[in-house]
Design an enzyme around this catalytic site. Structure first.
Site, PDB file in Angstrom:
ATOM      1  N   LEU A  78       0.873  -1.204   0.000  1.00  0.00           N
ATOM      2  CA  LEU A  78       0.000   0.000   0.000  1.00  0.00           C
ATOM      3  C   LEU A  78       0.892   1.230   0.000  1.00  0.00           C
ATOM      4  O   LEU A  78       1.717   1.274   0.534  1.00  0.00           O
ATOM      5  CB  LEU A  78      -0.764   0.325   1.149  1.00  0.00           C
ATOM      6  CG  LEU A  78      -1.686   1.499   0.903  1.00  0.00           C
ATOM      7  CD1 LEU A  78      -1.913   2.452   0.061  1.00  0.00           C
ATOM      8  CD2 LEU A  78      -2.577   1.621   1.787  1.00  0.00           C
ATOM      9  N   ILE A 124       0.868   3.891  -1.745  1.00  0.00           N
ATOM     10  CA  ILE A 124       2.184   4.229  -1.202  1.00  0.00           C
ATOM     11  C   ILE A 124       2.118   4.323   0.317  1.00  0.00           C
ATOM     12  O   ILE A 124       1.391   5.154   0.867  1.00  0.00           O
ATOM     13  CB  ILE A 124       2.737   5.508  -1.862  1.00  0.00           C
ATOM     14  CG1 ILE A 124       4.154   5.799  -1.404  1.00  0.00           C
ATOM     15  CG2 ILE A 124       1.814   6.684  -1.697  1.00  0.00           C
ATOM     16  CD1 ILE A 124       4.890   6.785  -2.297  1.00  0.00           C
ATOM     17  N   GLU A 125       2.857   3.430   0.973  1.00  0.00           N
ATOM     18  CA  GLU A 125       2.786   3.304   2.416  1.00  0.00           C
ATOM     19  C   GLU A 125       4.156   3.085   3.042  1.00  0.00           C
ATOM     20  O   GLU A 125       5.148   2.855   2.348  1.00  0.00           O
ATOM     21  CB  GLU A 125       1.893   2.119   2.791  1.00  0.00           C
ATOM     22  CG  GLU A 125       0.470   2.216   2.285  1.00  0.00           C
ATOM     23  CD  GLU A 125      -0.446   1.241   2.988  1.00  0.00           C
ATOM     24  OE1 GLU A 125      -0.369   1.136   4.213  1.00  0.00           O
ATOM     25  OE2 GLU A 125      -1.236   0.579   2.301  1.00  0.00           O
ATOM     26  N   ASP A 126       4.161   3.136   4.368  1.00  0.00           N
ATOM     27  CA  ASP A 126       5.314   2.775   5.179  1.00  0.00           C
ATOM     28  C   ASP A 126       6.570   3.507   4.689  1.00  0.00           C
ATOM     29  O   ASP A 126       6.569   4.712   4.551  1.00  0.00           O
ATOM     30  CB  ASP A 126       5.481   1.253   5.171  1.00  0.00           C
ATOM     31  CG  ASP A 126       6.458   0.752   6.228  1.00  0.00           C
ATOM     32  OD1 ASP A 126       6.607   1.425   7.268  1.00  0.00           O
ATOM     33  OD2 ASP A 126       7.084  -0.298   6.004  1.00  0.00           O
TER      34      ASP A 126
END
Length: 337
Positions: free
Chosen positions: A21, A155-157
């Site tokens: 994500l 787009i994550e972390d």
């Protein structure tokens, strides 16, 4: 980062496999002006709930289509295989396997798919690819494998928290938009109840500064770690904050800014204890989407769009709330852009 993080982190732990994500650069007015509004995603593409075929006893997409009328799915997640090469969950080949079979089945019934690259866990292409051109090449492999009309970058972390990687993702998407005229792109990120956090605002500013005509900046308004009021009201507040950020960065009018934002909610019990998104909250989101003609109304996930039964609890295959099968999908599918 809470909103995006918990969603996939909790589910990745349960599944035991990796999933996917973004310091502030102001976009100058001349740069923002060069980012002409993207072509708008219209019709049923705007209502494409996530289905994750890697866990959670996923329903057959054709069965979901027959039961709900949904035409588009967002299939998750494409990850790095350890290098700058895309695979489903970082391990399954793009072509020739069960994932392609699912896409073929959806198309055979008159539907289509958005493929989602990203998520919380696993090796992320934005980090494993060392340049924007290499990352664009990885995205292109996914586009070519399925002749995609739309691509979602979740787009994550560490992808989200690294300014260099945020810039790489934006620049790669600009290359993709140039190489694939008409392709619809979404960038999906976590949020606070008042809108994107500093990383999210920076990502949008980087997009404007680069001249990226992104079709939809999308937030995931859940896993807030406590808030007052309903999740529907919190989502509206977060979307208003997102609209303001997009308007400011790109110099859009209010109407154009609304048409370039989107939402990906979570149905039922979220990963935060005590936080529940109801069908009533989904109706609030639907009303907002219709009023402002936002780019996208999705949710995580079709896998969870059913009750847990006696003694069950929310997880990767049920919502944790009393509901009829596909109650949330049936609300989302009413959105036509």
């Amino acid at each position: 980062m809470h909103a995006a993080a918990h969603r996939h982190r909790a589910l990745a732990v349960a599944a035991g496999l990796g999933l996917l994500l973004p310091p502030l650069l102001a976009a100058g007015p001349e740069a923002a002006a060069s980012a002409a509004p993207a072509p708008l995603a219209a019709g049923s593409m705007a209502a494409a709930p996530y289905e994750y075929l890697g866990w959670g006893d996923p329903q057959k997409p054709a069965d979901v289509m027959a039961a709900t009328g949904v035409k588009w799915f967002t299939l998750a997640f494409v990850l790095s295989d350890g290098g700058c090469n895309p695979k489903w969950d970082g391990s399954r080949a793009l072509t020739g396997g069960s994932d392609q079979a699912a896409i073929n089945a959806i198309r055979a019934k008159g539907g289509d798919v958005v493929v989602s690259v990203g998520g919380w866990s696993g090796n992320k292409l934005g980090e494993k690819c060392s340049s924007a051109s290499a990352l664009a090449g990885a995205y292109q492999k996914v586009i070519d494998a399925y002749r995609l009309k739309a691509l979602d970058i979740d787009i994550e972390d560490t992808e989200f928290s690294n300014a260099t990687v945020r810039k790489r993702v934006v620049d790669a998407l600009k290359i993709v938009k140039s190489a694939n005229p008409g392709i619809v792109t979404y960038v999906t990120m976590g949020t606070t109840p008042s809108g994107p956090d500093a990383n999210g605002k920076d990502l949008i500013k980087k997009g404007a500064a680069a001249g990226l005509a992104n079709d939809g900046w999308v937030i995931m308004p859940f896993d807030f770690g406590g808030h007052s009021g309903t999740m529907g009201a919190a989502t509206v507040s977060a979307l208003d904050g997102l609209k303001a950020a997009v308007k400011s960065a790109y110099g859009y009018s209010d109407d154009t800014a609304y048409r370039h934002i989107g939402v990906s909610s979570m149905n039922g019990r979220t990963d935060d204890a005590g936080e529940t998104v109801t069908t009533g909250d989904f109706q609030t989101i639907l009303d907002y989407a219709r009023r402002h003609h936002i780019a996208r109304f999705a949710f995580w996930a079709v896998n969870r769009d059913r009750s847990c039964g006696s003694g069950g609890s929310a997880g990767d295959s049920c919502s944790g709330v009393p509901q009829a099968p596909y109650a949330f999908t049936k609300i989302v599918v009413q959105y036509a852009g």
